[in-house]
Design an enzyme around this catalytic site. Structure first.
Site, PDB file in Angstrom:
ATOM      1  N   LEU A   1      -1.942   4.297   3.406  1.00 19.16           N
ATOM      2  CA  LEU A   1      -2.897   3.050   3.646  1.00 19.16           C
ATOM      3  C   LEU A   1      -2.440   2.252   4.623  1.00 19.16           C
ATOM      4  O   LEU A   1      -0.922   1.962   4.767  1.00 19.16           O
ATOM      5  CB  LEU A   1      -3.127   2.511   2.117  1.00 19.16           C
ATOM      6  N   ASP A   2      -3.081   1.342   5.281  1.00 11.62           N
ATOM      7  CA  ASP A   2      -2.675   0.209   6.303  1.00 11.62           C
ATOM      8  C   ASP A   2      -1.861  -0.731   5.809  1.00 11.62           C
ATOM      9  O   ASP A   2      -2.000  -0.826   4.343  1.00 11.62           O
ATOM     10  CB  ASP A   2      -3.614  -0.141   7.016  1.00 11.62           C
ATOM     11  N   ARG A   3      -0.944  -1.162   6.336  1.00 13.27           N
ATOM     12  CA  ARG A   3       0.116  -2.282   5.575  1.00 13.27           C
ATOM     13  C   ARG A   3      -0.729  -3.348   4.832  1.00 13.27           C
ATOM     14  O   ARG A   3      -0.498  -3.621   3.536  1.00 13.27           O
ATOM     15  CB  ARG A   3       0.789  -2.789   6.786  1.00 13.27           C
TER      16      ARG A   3
END
Length: 316
Positions: free
Chosen positions: A141-143
Protein backbone atom coordinates in the site's frame (compact mmCIF):
# COMPACT_ATOMS: atom_id res chain seq x y z
CA UNK A 1 29.19 4.24 24.67
CA UNK A 2 28.06 0.86 25.99
CA UNK A 3 29.87 -2.27 24.85
CA UNK A 4 26.91 -4.53 25.66
CA UNK A 5 26.27 -6.92 22.72
CA UNK A 6 23.11 -6.92 20.66
CA UNK A 7 21.96 -10.48 20.24
CA UNK A 8 19.92 -12.26 17.57
CA UNK A 9 18.83 -15.86 17.16
CA UNK A 10 18.93 -17.27 13.63
CA UNK A 11 15.42 -18.37 12.57
CA UNK A 12 14.82 -21.54 10.54
CA UNK A 13 14.15 -19.44 7.43
CA UNK A 14 17.75 -18.13 7.46
CA UNK A 15 19.48 -21.44 8.15
CA UNK A 16 22.38 -21.89 5.74
CA UNK A 17 22.61 -18.19 4.82
CA UNK A 18 25.86 -16.22 4.84
CA UNK A 19 26.35 -14.37 8.10
CA UNK A 20 26.55 -10.94 6.42
CA UNK A 21 23.25 -11.48 4.56
CA UNK A 22 21.51 -12.99 7.60
CA UNK A 23 22.63 -10.08 9.76
CA UNK A 24 21.46 -7.60 7.13
CA UNK A 25 17.99 -9.15 7.07
CA UNK A 26 17.76 -9.31 10.86
CA UNK A 27 18.89 -5.75 11.49
CA UNK A 28 17.67 -3.88 8.41
CA UNK A 29 21.16 -2.55 7.73
CA UNK A 30 22.77 -2.66 4.30
CA UNK A 31 24.78 -5.68 3.22
CA UNK A 32 27.92 -3.50 2.99
CA UNK A 33 27.44 -2.38 6.60
CA UNK A 34 27.09 -5.90 7.94
CA UNK A 35 30.03 -7.10 5.84
CA UNK A 36 32.11 -4.32 7.42
CA UNK A 37 31.04 -5.44 10.89
CA UNK A 38 32.25 -8.93 10.12
CA UNK A 39 35.51 -7.65 8.60
CA UNK A 40 36.17 -5.62 11.77
CA UNK A 41 35.82 -8.79 13.86
CA UNK A 42 32.88 -7.51 15.87
CA UNK A 43 30.34 -10.24 15.03
CA UNK A 44 30.21 -13.43 17.05
CA UNK A 45 28.40 -16.62 16.11
CA UNK A 46 27.75 -18.91 19.07
CA UNK A 47 30.48 -17.08 20.98
CA UNK A 48 33.10 -17.36 18.23
CA UNK A 49 34.28 -14.43 16.09
CA UNK A 50 32.97 -14.67 12.52
CA UNK A 51 36.10 -14.19 10.42
CA UNK A 52 34.42 -13.91 7.01
CA UNK A 53 31.09 -12.78 5.62
CA UNK A 54 30.80 -16.11 3.84
CA UNK A 55 30.44 -18.00 7.13
CA UNK A 56 27.15 -19.93 7.05
CA UNK A 57 24.79 -19.83 10.00
CA UNK A 58 22.47 -22.53 11.32
CA UNK A 59 18.97 -22.21 12.76
CA UNK A 60 19.14 -21.58 16.49
CA UNK A 61 22.64 -20.09 16.39
CA UNK A 62 23.19 -16.93 18.39
CA UNK A 63 24.69 -13.92 16.64
CA UNK A 64 26.07 -11.06 18.73
CA UNK A 65 27.11 -7.56 17.66
CA UNK A 66 28.57 -5.08 20.15
CA UNK A 67 26.72 -1.83 20.64
CA UNK A 68 29.69 0.29 19.71
CA UNK A 69 29.60 -1.20 16.22
CA UNK A 70 26.00 -0.05 15.73
CA UNK A 71 25.77 3.54 14.55
CA UNK A 72 23.75 6.13 16.44
CA UNK A 73 21.55 6.53 13.38
CA UNK A 74 20.82 2.81 13.32
CA UNK A 75 19.87 2.78 17.01
CA UNK A 76 17.52 5.70 16.35
CA UNK A 77 15.97 3.83 13.43
CA UNK A 78 15.37 0.79 15.62
CA UNK A 79 13.44 3.00 18.05
CA UNK A 80 11.30 4.30 15.21
CA UNK A 81 9.73 0.98 14.29
CA UNK A 82 6.31 1.60 12.74
CA UNK A 83 3.16 0.83 14.73
CA UNK A 84 1.53 -2.43 13.72
CA UNK A 85 -2.09 -3.52 14.17
CA UNK A 86 -2.34 -7.26 13.52
CA UNK A 87 -5.78 -8.44 12.44
CA UNK A 88 -4.78 -12.10 12.09
CA UNK A 89 -1.61 -14.20 12.29
CA UNK A 90 -0.63 -17.84 12.03
CA UNK A 91 2.49 -19.70 10.92
CA UNK A 92 1.98 -18.79 7.26
CA UNK A 93 0.34 -15.37 7.00
CA UNK A 94 0.04 -12.10 8.88
CA UNK A 95 -2.81 -9.71 8.07
CA UNK A 96 -2.36 -6.13 9.25
CA UNK A 97 -4.22 -2.83 9.22
CA UNK A 98 -1.55 -0.42 7.97
CA UNK A 99 -1.90 3.18 9.14
CA UNK A 100 -1.37 6.05 6.73
CA UNK A 101 2.09 7.58 6.83
CA UNK A 102 3.85 4.23 7.14
CA UNK A 103 5.98 2.93 4.24
CA UNK A 104 5.37 -0.74 3.45
CA UNK A 105 9.00 -1.77 2.92
CA UNK A 106 12.46 -0.12 2.88
CA UNK A 107 13.32 1.88 -0.23
CA UNK A 108 14.89 5.09 -1.43
CA UNK A 109 14.52 7.71 1.28
CA UNK A 110 12.99 5.23 3.74
CA UNK A 111 15.68 2.79 4.89
CA UNK A 112 13.97 1.92 8.18
CA UNK A 113 10.88 2.42 10.29
CA UNK A 114 8.75 0.56 7.76
CA UNK A 115 5.95 -1.95 8.13
CA UNK A 116 8.37 -4.69 7.05
CA UNK A 117 10.72 -3.69 9.89
CA UNK A 118 7.85 -3.89 12.38
CA UNK A 119 6.86 -7.33 11.12
CA UNK A 120 10.38 -8.74 11.44
CA UNK A 121 10.65 -7.18 14.90
CA UNK A 122 7.56 -9.11 15.99
CA UNK A 123 8.06 -12.22 13.82
CA UNK A 124 11.82 -12.80 13.32
CA UNK A 125 11.15 -15.90 11.20
CA UNK A 126 9.86 -13.60 8.44
CA UNK A 127 13.34 -12.15 7.89
CA UNK A 128 14.28 -14.59 5.12
CA UNK A 129 10.86 -14.83 3.43
CA UNK A 130 10.48 -13.26 0.00
CA UNK A 131 12.73 -10.71 -1.67
CA UNK A 132 15.81 -9.36 0.13
CA UNK A 133 14.94 -6.11 1.87
CA UNK A 134 11.21 -6.80 1.57
CA UNK A 135 10.63 -9.61 4.08
CA UNK A 136 7.17 -11.13 3.80
CA UNK A 137 5.85 -8.42 1.47
CA UNK A 138 3.75 -9.78 -1.41
CA UNK A 139 1.85 -6.58 -2.25
CA UNK A 140 2.00 -3.05 -0.93
CA UNK A 141 0.00 0.00 0.00
CA UNK A 142 1.30 3.49 -0.76
CA UNK A 143 2.66 5.44 2.19
CA UNK A 144 -0.43 7.64 2.46
CA UNK A 145 -2.90 4.79 1.99
CA UNK A 146 -4.29 3.00 5.03
CA UNK A 147 -5.92 -0.39 5.35
CA UNK A 148 -5.70 -4.13 5.20
CA UNK A 149 -2.61 -5.91 3.85
CA UNK A 150 -1.57 -9.57 3.86
CA UNK A 151 2.06 -10.61 4.35
CA UNK A 152 3.74 -14.02 4.11
CA UNK A 153 5.34 -15.56 7.17
CA UNK A 154 6.65 -18.66 5.37
CA UNK A 155 8.24 -19.29 2.00
CA UNK A 156 5.39 -21.57 0.91
CA UNK A 157 2.89 -18.85 1.77
CA UNK A 158 4.93 -16.26 -0.11
CA UNK A 159 5.00 -18.34 -3.28
CA UNK A 160 1.29 -19.18 -3.03
CA UNK A 161 0.19 -15.59 -2.42
CA UNK A 162 2.35 -14.24 -5.25
CA UNK A 163 0.73 -16.82 -7.54
CA UNK A 164 -2.77 -15.84 -6.38
CA UNK A 165 -1.99 -12.20 -7.08
CA UNK A 166 -0.68 -13.00 -10.55
CA UNK A 167 -3.84 -14.99 -11.28
CA UNK A 168 -6.01 -12.17 -9.87
CA UNK A 169 -7.43 -14.40 -7.15
CA UNK A 170 -6.80 -11.91 -4.34
CA UNK A 171 -9.79 -9.58 -3.99
CA UNK A 172 -9.08 -6.00 -2.86
CA UNK A 173 -11.70 -3.35 -2.14
CA UNK A 174 -10.97 0.30 -1.36
CA UNK A 175 -12.87 3.34 -0.14
CA UNK A 176 -11.92 6.47 -2.08
CA UNK A 177 -13.04 10.05 -1.52
CA UNK A 178 -12.79 12.05 -4.75
CA UNK A 179 -13.59 15.51 -6.05
CA UNK A 180 -16.60 15.61 -8.34
CA UNK A 181 -19.33 13.18 -9.38
CA UNK A 182 -19.03 10.29 -11.83
CA UNK A 183 -21.25 10.44 -14.89
CA UNK A 184 -22.53 6.96 -14.02
CA UNK A 185 -23.10 5.35 -10.60
CA UNK A 186 -20.94 2.40 -11.62
CA UNK A 187 -18.13 1.96 -14.08
CA UNK A 188 -14.88 0.28 -15.06
CA UNK A 189 -11.67 2.11 -15.88
CA UNK A 190 -9.79 -0.02 -18.37
CA UNK A 191 -6.57 1.82 -19.22
CA UNK A 192 -2.95 0.62 -19.22
CA UNK A 193 -0.58 2.16 -16.67
CA UNK A 194 3.14 2.74 -17.10
CA UNK A 195 5.90 5.15 -16.16
CA UNK A 196 5.25 8.80 -16.91
CA UNK A 197 7.48 9.77 -19.85
CA UNK A 198 8.53 13.08 -18.32
CA UNK A 199 8.57 12.19 -14.63
CA UNK A 200 9.96 8.68 -14.31
CA UNK A 201 9.14 8.36 -10.61
CA UNK A 202 5.43 8.80 -11.39
CA UNK A 203 2.90 6.58 -13.12
CA UNK A 204 0.45 7.54 -15.87
CA UNK A 205 -2.14 6.10 -18.22
CA UNK A 206 -0.01 5.09 -21.19
CA UNK A 207 -0.41 2.98 -24.31
CA UNK A 208 3.02 1.58 -23.49
CA UNK A 209 1.97 0.52 -19.99
CA UNK A 210 0.62 -2.74 -18.60
CA UNK A 211 -3.08 -3.55 -18.62
CA UNK A 212 -4.95 -2.19 -15.63
CA UNK A 213 -8.61 -2.33 -14.58
CA UNK A 214 -10.42 -0.64 -11.72
CA UNK A 215 -14.13 -1.15 -11.06
CA UNK A 216 -15.95 1.53 -9.09
CA UNK A 217 -19.40 2.36 -7.73
CA UNK A 218 -20.76 5.42 -5.94
CA UNK A 219 -21.54 4.97 -2.24
CA UNK A 220 -22.41 8.60 -1.42
CA UNK A 221 -22.47 11.92 -3.31
CA UNK A 222 -21.92 15.31 -1.71
CA UNK A 223 -22.50 18.91 -2.76
CA UNK A 224 -21.63 20.98 0.34
CA UNK A 225 -19.13 22.03 1.52
CA UNK A 226 -17.52 20.48 -1.54
CA UNK A 227 -18.62 18.52 -4.58
CA UNK A 228 -17.30 15.09 -3.77
CA UNK A 229 -18.08 11.37 -4.01
CA UNK A 230 -17.33 8.40 -1.81
CA UNK A 231 -16.47 5.50 -4.11
CA UNK A 232 -16.08 1.79 -3.65
CA UNK A 233 -13.18 0.67 -5.85
CA UNK A 234 -12.28 -2.92 -6.64
CA UNK A 235 -8.95 -3.79 -8.19
CA UNK A 236 -8.84 -6.36 -10.97
CA UNK A 237 -5.13 -5.71 -11.48
CA UNK A 238 -2.60 -4.24 -9.08
CA UNK A 239 -0.40 -1.69 -10.82
CA UNK A 240 1.61 0.88 -8.90
CA UNK A 241 -0.63 3.83 -7.87
CA UNK A 242 -3.43 2.26 -9.95
CA UNK A 243 -6.50 3.72 -8.22
CA UNK A 244 -4.94 7.16 -7.87
CA UNK A 245 -3.92 7.31 -11.54
CA UNK A 246 -7.14 5.80 -12.88
CA UNK A 247 -9.47 8.09 -10.94
CA UNK A 248 -7.48 11.17 -11.94
CA UNK A 249 -7.63 10.08 -15.59
CA UNK A 250 -11.45 10.24 -15.63
CA UNK A 251 -11.71 13.58 -13.86
CA UNK A 252 -12.24 12.24 -10.34
CA UNK A 253 -9.00 13.19 -8.56
CA UNK A 254 -8.48 11.73 -5.12
CA UNK A 255 -8.86 14.27 -2.32
CA UNK A 256 -5.62 14.79 -0.42
CA UNK A 257 -3.43 13.29 -3.15
CA UNK A 258 -0.91 16.01 -3.95
CA UNK A 259 0.75 13.86 -6.64
CA UNK A 260 -2.16 12.79 -8.84
CA UNK A 261 -5.18 14.37 -7.16
CA UNK A 262 -6.05 17.60 -5.38
CA UNK A 263 -5.65 18.95 -1.82
CA UNK A 264 -8.44 17.96 0.53
CA UNK A 265 -10.56 20.88 1.80
CA UNK A 266 -10.61 19.54 5.36
CA UNK A 267 -6.90 19.67 6.22
CA UNK A 268 -6.62 15.90 6.63
CA UNK A 269 -3.32 16.00 4.77
CA UNK A 270 -3.13 12.59 3.11
CA UNK A 271 -4.73 10.80 0.17
CA UNK A 272 -8.22 9.74 1.26
CA UNK A 273 -7.83 6.16 0.11
CA UNK A 274 -8.37 3.19 2.42
CA UNK A 275 -8.02 -0.54 1.70
CA UNK A 276 -11.17 -1.68 3.44
CA UNK A 277 -11.42 -5.36 2.48
CA UNK A 278 -9.06 -8.15 1.40
CA UNK A 279 -9.93 -11.74 0.54
CA UNK A 280 -7.62 -14.60 -0.44
CA UNK A 281 -7.24 -18.35 -0.20
CA UNK A 282 -5.13 -19.46 2.75
CA UNK A 283 -1.91 -20.82 1.25
CA UNK A 284 -1.78 -23.85 3.55
CA UNK A 285 -5.41 -24.80 4.16
CA UNK A 286 -7.08 -23.56 0.99
CA UNK A 287 -9.80 -21.91 3.07
CA UNK A 288 -11.18 -18.62 1.70
CA UNK A 289 -10.33 -15.85 4.16
CA UNK A 290 -11.68 -12.32 4.25
CA UNK A 291 -10.64 -9.36 6.40
CA UNK A 292 -11.86 -5.82 6.79
CA UNK A 293 -10.16 -2.74 8.24
CA UNK A 294 -12.44 -0.13 9.78
CA UNK A 295 -12.39 3.37 8.35
CA UNK A 296 -9.63 5.28 10.19
CA UNK A 297 -10.41 8.37 12.22
CA UNK A 298 -9.10 10.90 9.69
CA UNK A 299 -11.19 9.40 6.89
CA UNK A 300 -14.29 9.44 9.10
CA UNK A 301 -13.57 13.05 10.00
CA UNK A 302 -13.62 13.99 6.30
CA UNK A 303 -16.98 12.27 5.91
CA UNK A 304 -18.34 14.08 8.96
CA UNK A 305 -17.26 17.37 7.42
CA UNK A 306 -19.29 16.40 4.36
CA UNK A 307 -22.27 15.75 6.58
CA UNK A 308 -22.55 11.97 6.66
CA UNK A 309 -21.11 8.80 8.11
CA UNK A 310 -22.08 5.70 6.13
CA UNK A 311 -23.14 3.11 8.70
CA UNK A 312 -22.33 0.25 6.36
CA UNK A 313 -19.77 0.45 3.56
CA UNK A 314 -20.53 -2.05 0.76
CA UNK A 315 -17.41 -4.19 0.49
CA UNK A 316 -18.73 -7.03 -1.69
Amino acid sequence: MSNRPTRFEIPESLSGERIDRALSLLTGRSRSDTAKMVAERCVLVDGQIARAGSVRVAAGSTVEVTDMQLSRAFREQRREIAPIDVLYADGDVVVVDKPSGVVTHPGSGHPAGTLADALVERYPDMAGVGEPGRPGIVHRLDRGTSGVLVCARSSRAYDALVEQLSKRQVHRTYAALVRGHPSSPTGTIDAPIGRDREHRTLMAVSSEGREARTHYSVVESYVHPAEASLLRCRLETGRTHQIRVHLASIGLPLLGDLTYGVPDPFGIGRPLLHAIRLAFEHPATGVEMSFEAEMPGDFMEALRRLGTEPSVFPTD
